[in-house]
Write a protein that holds these residues in place. Structure first.
Motif, PDB file in Angstrom:
ATOM      1  N   LYS A 209       7.489   4.663  -2.226  1.00  0.00           N
ATOM      2  CA  LYS A 209       6.478   4.372  -3.237  1.00  0.00           C
ATOM      3  C   LYS A 209       5.125   4.966  -2.855  1.00  0.00           C
ATOM      4  O   LYS A 209       4.424   5.541  -3.692  1.00  0.00           O
ATOM      5  N   ILE A 210       4.758   4.842  -1.590  1.00  0.00           N
ATOM      6  CA  ILE A 210       3.473   5.387  -1.132  1.00  0.00           C
ATOM      7  C   ILE A 210       3.429   6.901  -1.324  1.00  0.00           C
ATOM      8  O   ILE A 210       2.423   7.462  -1.766  1.00  0.00           O
ATOM      9  N   TYR A 211       4.549   7.562  -0.992  1.00  0.00           N
ATOM     10  CA  TYR A 211       4.579   9.034  -1.031  1.00  0.00           C
ATOM     11  C   TYR A 211       5.337   9.565  -2.253  1.00  0.00           C
ATOM     12  O   TYR A 211       5.884  10.654  -2.225  1.00  0.00           O
ATOM     13  N   PRO A 252       2.929 -10.828   6.867  1.00  0.00           N
ATOM     14  CA  PRO A 252       2.958  -9.378   7.108  1.00  0.00           C
ATOM     15  C   PRO A 252       2.586  -8.591   5.856  1.00  0.00           C
ATOM     16  O   PRO A 252       2.603  -9.123   4.738  1.00  0.00           O
ATOM     17  N   LEU A 253       2.286  -7.315   6.056  1.00  0.00           N
ATOM     18  CA  LEU A 253       1.913  -6.424   4.957  1.00  0.00           C
ATOM     19  C   LEU A 253       3.144  -5.921   4.210  1.00  0.00           C
ATOM     20  O   LEU A 253       3.320  -4.726   3.995  1.00  0.00           O
ATOM     21  N   ARG A 254       3.970  -6.822   3.781  1.00  0.00           N
ATOM     22  CA  ARG A 254       5.178  -6.462   3.038  1.00  0.00           C
ATOM     23  C   ARG A 254       4.846  -6.211   1.584  1.00  0.00           C
ATOM     24  O   ARG A 254       4.100  -6.963   0.963  1.00  0.00           O
ATOM     25  N   ASN A 255       5.430  -5.133   1.041  1.00  0.00           N
ATOM     26  CA  ASN A 255       5.189  -4.756  -0.357  1.00  0.00           C
ATOM     27  C   ASN A 255       3.700  -4.579  -0.644  1.00  0.00           C
ATOM     28  O   ASN A 255       3.250  -4.752  -1.782  1.00  0.00           O
ATOM     29  N   ARG A 256       2.966  -4.261   0.409  1.00  0.00           N
ATOM     30  CA  ARG A 256       1.525  -4.028   0.298  1.00  0.00           C
ATOM     31  C   ARG A 256       1.150  -2.845   1.179  1.00  0.00           C
ATOM     32  O   ARG A 256       1.811  -2.565   2.170  1.00  0.00           O
ATOM     33  N   GLN A 257       0.072  -2.201   0.822  1.00  0.00           N
ATOM     34  CA  GLN A 257      -0.467  -1.105   1.611  1.00  0.00           C
ATOM     35  C   GLN A 257      -1.949  -1.379   1.856  1.00  0.00           C
ATOM     36  O   GLN A 257      -2.727  -1.481   0.906  1.00  0.00           O
ATOM     37  N   ASP A 268      -9.123  -1.747   1.169  1.00  0.00           N
ATOM     38  CA  ASP A 268      -8.475  -2.141  -0.079  1.00  0.00           C
ATOM     39  C   ASP A 268      -7.006  -2.442   0.160  1.00  0.00           C
ATOM     40  O   ASP A 268      -6.436  -2.062   1.197  1.00  0.00           O
ATOM     41  N   GLU A 269      -6.411  -3.120  -0.805  1.00  0.00           N
ATOM     42  CA  GLU A 269      -4.992  -3.441  -0.726  1.00  0.00           C
ATOM     43  C   GLU A 269      -4.308  -3.000  -2.008  1.00  0.00           C
ATOM     44  O   GLU A 269      -4.786  -3.274  -3.111  1.00  0.00           O
ATOM     45  N   ILE A 270      -3.208  -2.276  -1.841  1.00  0.00           N
ATOM     46  CA  ILE A 270      -2.385  -1.858  -2.976  1.00  0.00           C
ATOM     47  C   ILE A 270      -1.063  -2.617  -2.883  1.00  0.00           C
ATOM     48  O   ILE A 270      -0.436  -2.658  -1.828  1.00  0.00           O
ATOM     49  N   THR A 271      -0.667  -3.240  -3.959  1.00  0.00           N
ATOM     50  CA  THR A 271       0.589  -3.981  -3.969  1.00  0.00           C
ATOM     51  C   THR A 271       1.665  -3.195  -4.717  1.00  0.00           C
ATOM     52  O   THR A 271       1.366  -2.432  -5.639  1.00  0.00           O
ATOM     53  N   PHE A 272       2.925  -3.410  -4.333  1.00  0.00           N
ATOM     54  CA  PHE A 272       4.038  -2.711  -4.943  1.00  0.00           C
ATOM     55  C   PHE A 272       5.017  -3.705  -5.565  1.00  0.00           C
ATOM     56  O   PHE A 272       5.171  -4.800  -5.081  1.00  0.00           O
TER      57      PHE A 272
END
Length: 272
Positions: A209-211, A252-257, A268-272
């Protein structure tokens, strides 16, 4: 209580065993320093080096960290800081995987690099450094490129994997490998003033998702470069995530960036 435990209890002060006494115990009872450290923790005592951990990590949790195995893929900008922080935290077994040597362009940011280490294999330098920083930690240096063909063998017995590679294809392959092996992955990437971190459990596919807009090439870090401070920050976030995973604490930073911008000092935080 056996003789070694009796020795340790007799020399402990306020539940702390000094490094001097830990060494002496190893010599007197002919035990490796790592075995002595485990015995200290099993006895409900604490090696004095970890006394500043006490307010957030119990002795039982310190023992859990010591019995954990973490693989760090990459021993460069991110990897050097990650390896040292894991060792200082007290993670007992660390596997360092990288096939590279130190070059002059590493000197501005890679913790393990120095003029005297130019041309040397990174994982071998890492093993020497960790033995100096915390001799109770066992670091296994593996000079190799991790991939589908050797991943299952090299990551056997690992509790957590840390991504410290420097290109997008390797990150995506690492995510797929960890998913197939059912291993948690802590990802980090940096470029110039910027960086991001994410924690990925098998099946979440966060890196895809990030890339998702990546169209080839090494990545933005090739254009922006990296200073000395960006890898240190990203690595610290990553080690914090590893600690939470191993101790099963926090969120934890699960499903998050988590994305940081040091130029404008924004997180900032991006959620998926």
């Amino acid at each position: 209580m056996d003789a070694l435990q009796t020795f340790l209890h007799e020399r402990a002060t306020d539940g702390l065993v000094s490094w001097h006494d830990q060494q002496q115990a190893g010599e007197q009872f002919n035990r490796p320093v790592a075995e002595v450290e485990e015995t200290i923790l099993q006895a409900g005592l604490l090696p004095a080096r970890y006394q500043r951990n006490q307010q957030m990590i119990s002795t039982e949790q310190q023992l859990l960290l010591f019995r954990s195995t973490v693989a760090v893929i990459g021993a460069g900008g991110l990897g050097g800081y990650i390896l040292e922080q894991l060792a200082r935290l007290g993670v007992g077994r660390i596997i360092s995987i990288d096939d590279d040597i130190f070059e002059e362009n590493n000197l501005n940011r890679q913790l393990l690099s120095s003029p005297k280490n130019l041309g040397r294999v990174k994982v071998e330098v890492a093993a020497e450094r960790i033995a100096e920083v915390n001799p109770a930690v066992t670091l296994t240096p593996i000079r190799a490129l991790l991939g589908r063909d050797n991943g299952a063998e090299l990551l056997s017995g690992v509790d957590c994997v840390v991504d410290a590679v420097d290109n997008v294809p390797a990150r995506l392959e690492l995510e797929e490998l960890c998913e197939s092996l059912q291993l948690p992955l802590v990802h980090g990437a940096i470029a110039g003033w910027y960086g991001h971190v994410a924690t990925i459990l098998p099946g979440e596919g966060t890196l895809k998702k990030i890339y998702r807009h990546w169209q080839g090439g090494k990545g933005v870090e090739a254009q922006l470069g990296n200073p000395s401070f960006t890898p240190a920050l990203a690595a610290s976030f990553q080690v914090g995530e590893v600690c939470k995973l191993l101790l099963e604490q926090g969120r934890p930073l699960r499903n998050r960036q988590l994305v940081f911008n040091l130029l404008d000092m924004e997180i900032d935080e991006i959620t998926f």
